[in-house]
Design a protein around this motif. Structure first.
Motif, PDB file in Angstrom:
ATOM      1  N   GLU A  50     -64.315 -69.849  64.635  1.00  0.00           N
ATOM      2  CA  GLU A  50     -63.514 -69.187  63.605  1.00  0.00           C
ATOM      3  C   GLU A  50     -62.414 -70.073  63.028  1.00  0.00           C
ATOM      4  O   GLU A  50     -61.286 -69.631  62.791  1.00  0.00           O
ATOM      5  N   GLY A  51     -62.741 -71.335  62.858  1.00  0.00           N
ATOM      6  CA  GLY A  51     -61.817 -72.256  62.195  1.00  0.00           C
ATOM      7  C   GLY A  51     -60.680 -72.757  63.068  1.00  0.00           C
ATOM      8  O   GLY A  51     -59.801 -73.473  62.587  1.00  0.00           O
ATOM      9  N   VAL A  52     -60.713 -72.413  64.366  1.00  0.00           N
ATOM     10  CA  VAL A  52     -59.613 -72.816  65.254  1.00  0.00           C
ATOM     11  C   VAL A  52     -60.044 -73.977  66.153  1.00  0.00           C
ATOM     12  O   VAL A  52     -61.088 -73.891  66.820  1.00  0.00           O
ATOM     13  N   TYR A  53     -59.231 -75.027  66.157  1.00  0.00           N
ATOM     14  CA  TYR A  53     -59.395 -76.135  67.100  1.00  0.00           C
ATOM     15  C   TYR A  53     -58.271 -76.020  68.121  1.00  0.00           C
ATOM     16  O   TYR A  53     -57.145 -75.663  67.773  1.00  0.00           O
ATOM     17  N   ARG A  54     -58.606 -76.351  69.359  1.00  0.00           N
ATOM     18  CA  ARG A  54     -57.585 -76.308  70.420  1.00  0.00           C
ATOM     19  C   ARG A  54     -57.532 -77.646  71.131  1.00  0.00           C
ATOM     20  O   ARG A  54     -58.537 -78.348  71.276  1.00  0.00           O
ATOM     21  N   ILE A  55     -56.323 -77.945  71.558  1.00  0.00           N
ATOM     22  CA  ILE A  55     -56.170 -79.130  72.388  1.00  0.00           C
ATOM     23  C   ILE A  55     -55.203 -78.784  73.499  1.00  0.00           C
ATOM     24  O   ILE A  55     -54.225 -78.045  73.296  1.00  0.00           O
ATOM     25  N   ARG A  56     -55.549 -79.249  74.698  1.00  0.00           N
ATOM     26  CA  ARG A  56     -54.778 -78.880  75.899  1.00  0.00           C
ATOM     27  C   ARG A  56     -54.333 -80.121  76.638  1.00  0.00           C
ATOM     28  O   ARG A  56     -55.016 -81.150  76.608  1.00  0.00           O
ATOM     29  N   PHE A  57     -53.256 -79.934  77.361  1.00  0.00           N
ATOM     30  CA  PHE A  57     -52.716 -81.064  78.122  1.00  0.00           C
ATOM     31  C   PHE A  57     -52.015 -80.545  79.377  1.00  0.00           C
ATOM     32  O   PHE A  57     -51.252 -79.572  79.314  1.00  0.00           O
ATOM     33  N   MET A  58     -52.293 -81.217  80.497  1.00  0.00           N
ATOM     34  CA  MET A  58     -51.621 -80.884  81.758  1.00  0.00           C
ATOM     35  C   MET A  58     -50.655 -82.016  82.119  1.00  0.00           C
ATOM     36  O   MET A  58     -51.097 -83.121  82.453  1.00  0.00           O
ATOM     37  N   PRO A  59     -49.350 -81.788  82.038  1.00  0.00           N
ATOM     38  CA  PRO A  59     -48.394 -82.853  82.358  1.00  0.00           C
ATOM     39  C   PRO A  59     -48.226 -83.009  83.876  1.00  0.00           C
ATOM     40  O   PRO A  59     -48.143 -82.018  84.592  1.00  0.00           O
ATOM     41  N   SER A  60     -48.150 -84.238  84.300  1.00  0.00           N
ATOM     42  CA  SER A  60     -47.984 -84.507  85.729  1.00  0.00           C
ATOM     43  C   SER A  60     -46.533 -84.796  86.112  1.00  0.00           C
ATOM     44  O   SER A  60     -46.239 -85.047  87.287  1.00  0.00           O
ATOM     45  N   HIS A  61     -45.655 -84.780  85.101  1.00  0.00           N
ATOM     46  CA  HIS A  61     -44.247 -85.097  85.366  1.00  0.00           C
ATOM     47  C   HIS A  61     -43.364 -84.140  84.587  1.00  0.00           C
ATOM     48  O   HIS A  61     -43.816 -83.499  83.638  1.00  0.00           O
ATOM     49  N   THR A  62     -42.124 -84.076  84.956  1.00  0.00           N
ATOM     50  CA  THR A  62     -41.166 -83.260  84.216  1.00  0.00           C
ATOM     51  C   THR A  62     -40.540 -84.104  83.105  1.00  0.00           C
ATOM     52  O   THR A  62     -40.717 -85.321  83.054  1.00  0.00           O
ATOM     53  N   GLY A  63     -39.821 -83.412  82.218  1.00  0.00           N
ATOM     54  CA  GLY A  63     -39.110 -84.103  81.134  1.00  0.00           C
ATOM     55  C   GLY A  63     -39.752 -83.841  79.784  1.00  0.00           C
ATOM     56  O   GLY A  63     -40.710 -83.067  79.651  1.00  0.00           O
ATOM     57  N   VAL A  64     -39.226 -84.481  78.779  1.00  0.00           N
ATOM     58  CA  VAL A  64     -39.698 -84.274  77.409  1.00  0.00           C
ATOM     59  C   VAL A  64     -40.971 -85.092  77.166  1.00  0.00           C
ATOM     60  O   VAL A  64     -41.062 -86.254  77.572  1.00  0.00           O
ATOM     61  N   TYR A  65     -41.940 -84.462  76.529  1.00  0.00           N
ATOM     62  CA  TYR A  65     -43.172 -85.137  76.111  1.00  0.00           C
ATOM     63  C   TYR A  65     -43.275 -85.060  74.588  1.00  0.00           C
ATOM     64  O   TYR A  65     -42.922 -84.038  73.979  1.00  0.00           O
ATOM     65  N   HIS A  66     -43.778 -86.120  73.998  1.00  0.00           N
ATOM     66  CA  HIS A  66     -44.089 -86.130  72.568  1.00  0.00           C
ATOM     67  C   HIS A  66     -45.596 -86.211  72.411  1.00  0.00           C
ATOM     68  O   HIS A  66     -46.273 -86.861  73.213  1.00  0.00           O
ATOM     69  N   TYR A  67     -46.083 -85.565  71.388  1.00  0.00           N
ATOM     70  CA  TYR A  67     -47.531 -85.625  71.166  1.00  0.00           C
ATOM     71  C   TYR A  67     -47.844 -85.937  69.711  1.00  0.00           C
ATOM     72  O   TYR A  67     -47.043 -85.660  68.811  1.00  0.00           O
ATOM     73  N   GLU A  68     -49.001 -86.533  69.526  1.00  0.00           N
ATOM     74  CA  GLU A  68     -49.543 -86.761  68.188  1.00  0.00           C
ATOM     75  C   GLU A  68     -51.006 -86.332  68.215  1.00  0.00           C
ATOM     76  O   GLU A  68     -51.756 -86.733  69.114  1.00  0.00           O
ATOM     77  N   ILE A  69     -51.379 -85.530  67.240  1.00  0.00           N
ATOM     78  CA  ILE A  69     -52.747 -85.029  67.153  1.00  0.00           C
ATOM     79  C   ILE A  69     -53.366 -85.566  65.867  1.00  0.00           C
ATOM     80  O   ILE A  69     -52.770 -85.438  64.799  1.00  0.00           O
ATOM     81  N   ASP A  70     -54.536 -86.167  65.993  1.00  0.00           N
ATOM     82  CA  ASP A  70     -55.229 -86.557  64.767  1.00  0.00           C
ATOM     83  C   ASP A  70     -56.726 -86.390  64.951  1.00  0.00           C
ATOM     84  O   ASP A  70     -57.183 -85.853  65.965  1.00  0.00           O
ATOM     85  N   GLY A  71     -57.491 -86.816  63.939  1.00  0.00           N
ATOM     86  CA  GLY A  71     -58.933 -86.631  63.974  1.00  0.00           C
ATOM     87  C   GLY A  71     -59.403 -86.143  62.620  1.00  0.00           C
ATOM     88  O   GLY A  71     -58.611 -85.973  61.695  1.00  0.00           O
ATOM     89  N   THR A  72     -60.710 -85.946  62.513  1.00  0.00           N
ATOM     90  CA  THR A  72     -61.279 -85.536  61.231  1.00  0.00           C
ATOM     91  C   THR A  72     -61.266 -84.025  61.047  1.00  0.00           C
ATOM     92  O   THR A  72     -61.696 -83.509  60.028  1.00  0.00           O
ATOM     93  N   PHE A  73     -60.791 -83.309  62.023  1.00  0.00           N
ATOM     94  CA  PHE A  73     -60.837 -81.839  61.961  1.00  0.00           C
ATOM     95  C   PHE A  73     -59.924 -81.265  60.884  1.00  0.00           C
ATOM     96  O   PHE A  73     -60.147 -80.170  60.372  1.00  0.00           O
ATOM     97  N   GLY A  74     -58.802 -82.024  60.606  1.00  0.00           N
ATOM     98  CA  GLY A  74     -57.807 -81.500  59.675  1.00  0.00           C
ATOM     99  C   GLY A  74     -56.589 -82.406  59.680  1.00  0.00           C
ATOM    100  O   GLY A  74     -56.648 -83.544  60.178  1.00  0.00           O
ATOM    101  N   PRO A  75     -55.494 -81.910  59.174  1.00  0.00           N
ATOM    102  CA  PRO A  75     -54.297 -82.755  59.072  1.00  0.00           C
ATOM    103  C   PRO A  75     -53.734 -83.109  60.442  1.00  0.00           C
ATOM    104  O   PRO A  75     -53.808 -82.307  61.370  1.00  0.00           O
TER     105      PRO A  75
END
Lengths: 508, 508
Positions: A50-75
């Motif tokens: 239904e037009g939804v892409y999901r991405i998941r992540f399990m962090p192994s440490h505490t603190g701030v995380y930054h993420y970047e998502i790309d690919g041909t699926f969309g912006p």
């Protein structure tokens, strides 16, 4: 806006709208990079329909995380979130604590004492709820189950959903006498192996999370031979899509284990190169390196292969089963999980009609040799609801005694048991010491198990000059009785009963 | 005067006065030749004390026999006697019926289902009488026991007599804690190994004949390691005298078997050449070629040696025992007698604390694989009277079930059972066919055993087109229930109980 929070070893998830044209399962990509102070993790996402892409992540440490998502699926997207300390009861994923033990990522020892219920999660809601209630009462900390539906004796019904879009064969033709003719092939089923059914996997995720709440590891059987729909004989490209979809969807859940197959050697269309290919997929595509195993029917896979983290054993001998644990440790140099040593029950098959006493005996035989025995239950049921496949209620006697063994294991100093190198007890009992005991210095903890034998008493030599606390353990009646404090030697009254153990602990 | 009569396989005996000077046990000879129409047998006699020499002969045929006695013992003699038909119940000595079975000399099949009572015959008269009463109630057809007295845990008392003239060590020093220090050596005992004590052997002969009356084979253990008097470490000349005396005295009794040793490998002073020497003595000196075996503790003797007629097995694995029977058959190509597969009881030693159920299970496992399991009983007793050594009363549950198995074996067509070459049943049961069944033609009799498993039912394919009678055997409760007449296939209700068997017999 406050930064989103997720606990350590929790699951950070993004749902992103994207392209729906063509086949989104195969035509487009979605990729994420997650950066914290102590790790950078690359992880793929997946199309959830239904037009939804999901991405998941399990962090192994505490603190701030930054993420970047790309690919041909969309912006493309980027952002940040904060990882907090793990909540109570969250110890992270289970790892091998070299060479034969397990522990959670936070260092807490883990002794897998699991059960098998192959397709409990593909049953109707009511039965799933019943299974979860049963699991709350029991003390199992691992559950083996299949992602694909199961076709087998006592397993002729339809699953609640299928892993691919399509239509199954007409199962009204099946009977208890002819079902075995419909094995491994599509038999008229029509599934589009390029289009996974997201609802099927979404439901399994909910079940994985329900188990997580109960502190139960989800030992996911990715492939198996009990099949009438053709899922066990898909071509390589379909297998690859399926495996990647499974890994991508499930790997961010901390309680996931990968079981490449149940009875791999019964999948007639798969060869060693296929299993090695799947093994490499798990190594390459699961950024968290969850535990990986492969389970046999007749003959073991080569458990020394680097992608295999532990042995998932089905016993090969009708008589000696868990008693081989120490030999398998020596052979494979990996933790030995006895995932099938036959089940308590009364069905016609020899793997499913043990007494409760015999299964509990096998648990203790395996555990004292440094292995991790598994439970299963196969009692005849008027509606063919057998715990082994369908979950539901537990009817036997062995499940009640698993927690008692777990408590004894949790009381072992360090990280579990191993067989004593050289026993000072007699030849006819199993003698275990803590896994980390120094053979030269001698252990200050010893456990002796007398199995099916029923000595009225035993004389046990006590090492060194010090005092030892001596306790008698009735493994069936689940009692621990202090026999006293002794020095040099002790005579222990064991009552002429089967299934007794003695624990001695140095005091001075 | 009418000619003396003796029945076929009975014992013809002459008592002759002779020289008493010097040492009659070593200094003089007595030799007999016995001639009938179908055999000529040379046999030595022996000195029985008080100036009496005896010579015995067991005729294997009917008709008139002539004998000549000579030697240095005294004047020569000759005479004749008549051998009549064997009386009822006298089937002659037991022989190997090649390759894995036994039968009496008259061709009657024999299935040894024996028990062990090591020194029952060296107990006081009252206990011996009690043992014989117990044997009358039981259905054992073989009894293993020692010619020499026994020193061991629960065996600290003095025997009723010693095999040689002399005086034993002071046994008042013995305790349950120190007895094991007095092993294998004379420990202050003084025996004249050149002078056997005829009373000791005469008494044993009476016991052998009492067993013969009950139809029980006397499996005589000639040497054993449980010794505080030095009988297990005599020099070669003393061994030779002892062996010859034993063979000469006992071999004319038809129910004698020779067991060269119990736990030969624990006799530290004896080497393979000693055992081969004793083996050759039995071959050369026993004119009747009674059965010959040698029993192990840790490792088997090479049962392929020509002088060994059958394997006398002590199990080498705590878990798999009788289940190895078919492997031992393949290894040694001789009948497999499972003389020690651990005993029913509750003492501290792992070989002596099985449940009755487990010992009976081992009986069936062994018997269906074409072996001959043996019984023993070791229950704690206020006066240390354990059947295993002393005889007396039977306290367990397994002995009651031996006759039931014997009846089933007696109902097998031909001469016993063997494992089916290729089963048409499932992998998880023991499948036996008659020993003489033609593998190509297929057997019209099959026996299936489900051991510790407890199937509620089984589907059993029935070979060919004919009708089969199907019976359910409850080996523990000793019932045989006809399930019906079937063709093609049958579903048998087994009640979800352990220790069940199914027998199918072709009718058409």
């Amino acid at each position: 806006m406050a930064m989103e929070k997720v606990e350590r070893w929790g699951c950070f998830e993004l749902a992103l709208a994207g392209r729906q044209d063509g086949n989104p399962f195969t035509d487009f990509t979605i990729h994420g990079r997650f950066r914290g102070a102590h790790e950078t993790v690359d992880a793929d996402g997946f199309y959830d329909g239904e037009g939804v892409y999901r991405i998941r992540f399990m962090p192994s440490h505490t603190g701030v995380y930054h993420y970047e998502i790309d690919g041909t699926f969309g912006p493309s997207r980027s952002g940040a979130f904060e990882v907090t300390e793990a909540a109570e009861g969250n110890h992270g994923p289970v790892r091998v604590a070299e060479p034969y033990c397990f522990s959670y990522a936070d260092g807490t020892p883990f002794y897998p004492l699991g059960t098998t219920s192959y397709v409990w999660e593909l049953q109707p809601d009511e039965r799933i709820a019943q299974t979860l209630e049963s699991l709350k009462k029991a003390r199992f900390n691992k559950l083996r189950f299949c992602i694909l539906p199961k076709h087998y004796d006592y397993n002729l019904g339809e699953p609640r959903s299928y892993p691919f879009e399509g239509t199954p064969m007409d199962s009204s033709v099946l009977t208890k006498d002819n079902f075995y003719q419909y094995t491994g092939k599509a038999n008229g089923s029509r599934f589009d192996f390029t289009r996974p059914n997201p609802a099927h996997f979404r439901h399994i995720e909910r079940c994985i999370l329900e188990l997580q709440k109960l502190g139960i590891e989800a030992d996911l059987i990715v492939m198996h031979p009990y099949d009438r729909w053709g899922f066990s004989s898909m071509p390589r490209e379909a297998d690859e899509l399926y495996w990647k979809y499974v890994i991508t969807r499930f790997s961010a859940y901390r309680n996931v284990w990968w079981a490449a197959a149940n009875e791999y050697d019964l999948l007639q269309d798969k060869k060693e190169e296929d299993w090695e290919f799947y093994g490499q997929l798990m190594v390459d595509r699961d950024p968290y390196h969850h535990l990986r195993s492969i389970h046999n029917c007749m003959s073991f896979y080569d458990h020394t292969r680097p992608w295999i983290t532990h042995c998932s054993i089905q016993r090969q001998d009708l008589y000696r089963t868990a008693e081989y644990t120490d030999e398998w440790r020596r052979q494979f140099h990996k933790p030995v999980v006895l995932d099938e040593i036959a089940y308590e029950g009364n069905i016609q098959h020899g793997w499913g009609n043990l007494t409760g006493e015999e299964l509990v005996r096998r648990f203790w035989e395996g555990a004292l040799r440094g292995g991790y025995p598994g439970h299963g239950e196969t009692f005849l049921h008027p509606k063919d609801v057998l715990w082994w496949s369908h979950g539901g209620e537990l009817h036997g006697e062995s499940w009640k005694r698993v927690g008692f063994l777990l408590d004894v294991l949790n009381g072992v100093p360090g990280n579990g048991l191993r067989p004593a190198e050289k026993t000072f007890a007699d030849w006819d009992c199993v003698h275990a010491v803590p896994a980390q005991a120094d053979p030269a210095a001698g252990s200050s903890y010893h456990l002796f198990y007398f199995s099916f034998m029923r000595p009225s008493f035993r004389d046990i030599p006590l090492p060194g000059d010090g005092e030892w606390k001596v306790e008698v353990i009735d493994t069936w009646n689940m009692t621990i009785t202090e026999a006293g404090i002794f020095r040099g030697k002790c005579r222990v009254n064991l009552g002429g009963k089967q299934f007794m153990a003695v624990r001695i602990t140095r005091r001075t």
